[in-house]
Design a protein around this motif. Structure first.
Motif, PDB file in Angstrom:
ATOM      1  N   ARG A 171      32.689  -3.143 -15.275  1.00  0.00           N
ATOM      2  CA  ARG A 171      32.374  -1.810 -15.796  1.00  0.00           C
ATOM      3  C   ARG A 171      33.383  -0.766 -15.312  1.00  0.00           C
ATOM      4  O   ARG A 171      33.535   0.270 -15.944  1.00  0.00           O
ATOM      5  CB  ARG A 171      30.948  -1.417 -15.435  1.00  0.00           C
ATOM      6  N   SER A 172      34.083  -1.077 -14.228  1.00  0.00           N
ATOM      7  CA  SER A 172      35.119  -0.150 -13.777  1.00  0.00           C
ATOM      8  C   SER A 172      36.228  -0.033 -14.831  1.00  0.00           C
ATOM      9  O   SER A 172      36.991   0.925 -14.833  1.00  0.00           O
ATOM     10  CB  SER A 172      35.695  -0.573 -12.426  1.00  0.00           C
ATOM     11  N   PHE A 173      36.284  -1.014 -15.737  1.00  0.00           N
ATOM     12  CA  PHE A 173      37.217  -0.964 -16.864  1.00  0.00           C
ATOM     13  C   PHE A 173      36.514  -0.460 -18.120  1.00  0.00           C
ATOM     14  O   PHE A 173      37.028  -0.596 -19.223  1.00  0.00           O
ATOM     15  CB  PHE A 173      37.813  -2.354 -17.124  1.00  0.00           C
ATOM     16  N   ASN A 174      35.318   0.081 -17.937  1.00  0.00           N
ATOM     17  CA  ASN A 174      34.522   0.620 -19.039  1.00  0.00           C
ATOM     18  C   ASN A 174      34.094  -0.438 -20.049  1.00  0.00           C
ATOM     19  O   ASN A 174      33.955  -0.156 -21.230  1.00  0.00           O
ATOM     20  CB  ASN A 174      35.251   1.769 -19.752  1.00  0.00           C
ATOM     21  N   TYR A 175      33.881  -1.680 -19.583  1.00  0.00           N
ATOM     22  CA  TYR A 175      33.373  -2.729 -20.447  1.00  0.00           C
ATOM     23  C   TYR A 175      31.859  -2.602 -20.560  1.00  0.00           C
ATOM     24  O   TYR A 175      31.164  -2.395 -19.581  1.00  0.00           O
ATOM     25  CB  TYR A 175      33.689  -4.124 -19.895  1.00  0.00           C
ATOM     26  N   LEU A 176      31.346  -2.754 -21.752  1.00  0.00           N
ATOM     27  CA  LEU A 176      29.910  -2.800 -21.987  1.00  0.00           C
ATOM     28  C   LEU A 176      29.374  -4.155 -21.522  1.00  0.00           C
ATOM     29  O   LEU A 176      30.146  -5.108 -21.379  1.00  0.00           O
ATOM     30  CB  LEU A 176      29.621  -2.597 -23.476  1.00  0.00           C
ATOM     31  N   GLN A 217      30.326 -10.275 -20.713  1.00  0.00           N
ATOM     32  CA  GLN A 217      30.074 -11.685 -20.999  1.00  0.00           C
ATOM     33  C   GLN A 217      31.222 -12.290 -21.789  1.00  0.00           C
ATOM     34  O   GLN A 217      31.651 -13.414 -21.530  1.00  0.00           O
ATOM     35  CB  GLN A 217      28.756 -11.855 -21.769  1.00  0.00           C
ATOM     36  N   GLN A 218      31.750 -11.550 -22.732  1.00  0.00           N
ATOM     37  CA  GLN A 218      32.875 -12.023 -23.540  1.00  0.00           C
ATOM     38  C   GLN A 218      34.088 -12.272 -22.655  1.00  0.00           C
ATOM     39  O   GLN A 218      34.779 -13.282 -22.803  1.00  0.00           O
ATOM     40  CB  GLN A 218      33.190 -10.991 -24.620  1.00  0.00           C
ATOM     41  N   VAL A 219      34.347 -11.370 -21.714  1.00  0.00           N
ATOM     42  CA  VAL A 219      35.471 -11.532 -20.794  1.00  0.00           C
ATOM     43  C   VAL A 219      35.287 -12.800 -19.962  1.00  0.00           C
ATOM     44  O   VAL A 219      36.229 -13.577 -19.794  1.00  0.00           O
ATOM     45  CB  VAL A 219      35.629 -10.294 -19.881  1.00  0.00           C
ATOM     46  N   ARG A 220      34.085 -13.032 -19.458  1.00  0.00           N
ATOM     47  CA  ARG A 220      33.823 -14.237 -18.660  1.00  0.00           C
ATOM     48  C   ARG A 220      34.112 -15.506 -19.466  1.00  0.00           C
ATOM     49  O   ARG A 220      34.713 -16.445 -18.962  1.00  0.00           O
ATOM     50  CB  ARG A 220      32.376 -14.260 -18.184  1.00  0.00           C
ATOM     51  N   LYS A 259      47.124 -10.976 -18.581  1.00  0.00           N
ATOM     52  CA  LYS A 259      47.532  -9.616 -18.212  1.00  0.00           C
ATOM     53  C   LYS A 259      46.983  -8.550 -19.160  1.00  0.00           C
ATOM     54  O   LYS A 259      47.135  -7.366 -18.911  1.00  0.00           O
ATOM     55  CB  LYS A 259      49.054  -9.528 -18.168  1.00  0.00           C
ATOM     56  N   LEU A 260      46.324  -8.996 -20.216  1.00  0.00           N
ATOM     57  CA  LEU A 260      45.759  -8.043 -21.167  1.00  0.00           C
ATOM     58  C   LEU A 260      44.633  -7.258 -20.514  1.00  0.00           C
ATOM     59  O   LEU A 260      43.889  -7.789 -19.707  1.00  0.00           O
ATOM     60  CB  LEU A 260      45.215  -8.781 -22.396  1.00  0.00           C
ATOM     61  N   LYS A 261      44.509  -6.027 -20.888  1.00  0.00           N
ATOM     62  CA  LYS A 261      43.451  -5.189 -20.326  1.00  0.00           C
ATOM     63  C   LYS A 261      42.471  -4.782 -21.417  1.00  0.00           C
ATOM     64  O   LYS A 261      42.140  -3.621 -21.577  1.00  0.00           O
ATOM     65  CB  LYS A 261      44.057  -3.978 -19.634  1.00  0.00           C
ATOM     66  N   ARG A 262      42.043  -5.801 -22.155  1.00  0.00           N
ATOM     67  CA  ARG A 262      41.023  -5.588 -23.179  1.00  0.00           C
ATOM     68  C   ARG A 262      40.083  -6.766 -23.146  1.00  0.00           C
ATOM     69  O   ARG A 262      40.427  -7.827 -22.634  1.00  0.00           O
ATOM     70  CB  ARG A 262      41.637  -5.393 -24.552  1.00  0.00           C
ATOM     71  N   ALA A 263      38.897  -6.563 -23.667  1.00  0.00           N
ATOM     72  CA  ALA A 263      37.828  -7.550 -23.529  1.00  0.00           C
ATOM     73  C   ALA A 263      37.787  -8.556 -24.670  1.00  0.00           C
ATOM     74  O   ALA A 263      36.810  -9.277 -24.810  1.00  0.00           O
ATOM     75  CB  ALA A 263      36.483  -6.834 -23.431  1.00  0.00           C
ATOM     76  N   TYR A 264      38.827  -8.634 -25.466  1.00  0.00           N
ATOM     77  CA  TYR A 264      38.803  -9.527 -26.618  1.00  0.00           C
ATOM     78  C   TYR A 264      40.193 -10.093 -26.861  1.00  0.00           C
ATOM     79  O   TYR A 264      41.188  -9.602 -26.318  1.00  0.00           O
ATOM     80  CB  TYR A 264      38.336  -8.769 -27.872  1.00  0.00           C
ATOM     81  N   LEU A 265      40.259 -11.135 -27.673  1.00  0.00           N
ATOM     82  CA  LEU A 265      41.520 -11.681 -28.141  1.00  0.00           C
ATOM     83  C   LEU A 265      41.705 -11.282 -29.595  1.00  0.00           C
ATOM     84  O   LEU A 265      40.728 -11.179 -30.343  1.00  0.00           O
ATOM     85  CB  LEU A 265      41.514 -13.208 -28.037  1.00  0.00           C
ATOM     86  N   THR A 266      42.950 -11.089 -29.993  1.00  0.00           N
ATOM     87  CA  THR A 266      43.211 -10.842 -31.405  1.00  0.00           C
ATOM     88  C   THR A 266      42.944 -12.134 -32.170  1.00  0.00           C
ATOM     89  O   THR A 266      42.795 -13.213 -31.576  1.00  0.00           O
ATOM     90  CB  THR A 266      44.666 -10.408 -31.659  1.00  0.00           C
ATOM     91  N   GLN A 267      42.909 -12.039 -33.465  1.00  0.00           N
ATOM     92  CA  GLN A 267      42.661 -13.216 -34.293  1.00  0.00           C
ATOM     93  C   GLN A 267      43.729 -14.284 -34.040  1.00  0.00           C
ATOM     94  O   GLN A 267      43.414 -15.466 -33.906  1.00  0.00           O
ATOM     95  CB  GLN A 267      42.633 -12.812 -35.765  1.00  0.00           C
ATOM     96  N   LEU A 268      44.987 -13.885 -33.930  1.00  0.00           N
ATOM     97  CA  LEU A 268      46.072 -14.836 -33.686  1.00  0.00           C
ATOM     98  C   LEU A 268      45.964 -15.445 -32.287  1.00  0.00           C
ATOM     99  O   LEU A 268      46.117 -16.659 -32.115  1.00  0.00           O
ATOM    100  CB  LEU A 268      47.431 -14.165 -33.867  1.00  0.00           C
ATOM    101  N   GLU A 269      45.677 -14.626 -31.276  1.00  0.00           N
ATOM    102  CA  GLU A 269      45.504 -15.138 -29.913  1.00  0.00           C
ATOM    103  C   GLU A 269      44.378 -16.152 -29.853  1.00  0.00           C
ATOM    104  O   GLU A 269      44.483 -17.191 -29.202  1.00  0.00           O
ATOM    105  CB  GLU A 269      45.238 -13.988 -28.941  1.00  0.00           C
ATOM    106  N   GLU A 270      43.284 -15.865 -30.545  1.00  0.00           N
ATOM    107  CA  GLU A 270      42.136 -16.775 -30.597  1.00  0.00           C
ATOM    108  C   GLU A 270      42.529 -18.097 -31.251  1.00  0.00           C
ATOM    109  O   GLU A 270      42.151 -19.179 -30.774  1.00  0.00           O
ATOM    110  CB  GLU A 270      40.983 -16.125 -31.359  1.00  0.00           C
TER     111      GLU A 270
END
Length: 84
Positions: free
Chosen positions: A21-26, A31-34, A61-72
Motif C-alpha cells: 500500500r506504500s505504493f498505493n496498491y489497492l 494479490q495480483q502483484v503476489r 523493476k516495473l513499478k506497476r501492479a500489472y503486466l501489459t498484454q505483451l508482457e503477459e
C-alpha cells in the motif's frame, strides 16, 4: 552457483499489504502483484538462460501492479517452456 531470487515489483509473495500500500496498491492489486511475483520467480529459477533472466529482471523493476498484454504473453510462453 546459488540461484539469485528475483523480487519483482520490489516485493515477494510474503510482502505485507502495508508494504504494497506504500505504493498505493489497492487490496486486489496487492494479490495480483503476489501472483505475478510468484510466476516470475518460478520461471527465473528454472534457469532458461541469461537473456530470459535479463527479461525477467526488467519485469521485476516495473513499478506497476500489472503486466501489459505483451508482457503477459511472453511470461506465459516462458512458463510453458519451463513446464510451469
Amino acid at each position: 552457483m546459488s540461484a539469485v531470487i528475483l523480487i519483482p515489483f520490489h516485493f515477494n509473495s510474503d510482502s505485507s499489504d502495508e508494504q504494497m500500500r506504500s505504493f498505493n496498491y489497492l487490496p486486489a492489486e496487492c494479490q495480483q502483484v503476489r501472483e505475478v511475483c510468484d510466476r516470475i520467480n518460478r520461471v527465473y529459477l528454472s534457469g532458461l538462460g541469461e537473456s530470459v533472466q535479463m527479461f525477467l529482471e526488467s519485469l521485476g523493476k516495473l513499478k506497476r501492479a500489472y503486466l501489459t498484454q505483451l508482457e503477459e504473453k511472453v511470461l506465459s510462453l516462458l512458463e510453458l517452456e519451463t513446464g510451469g
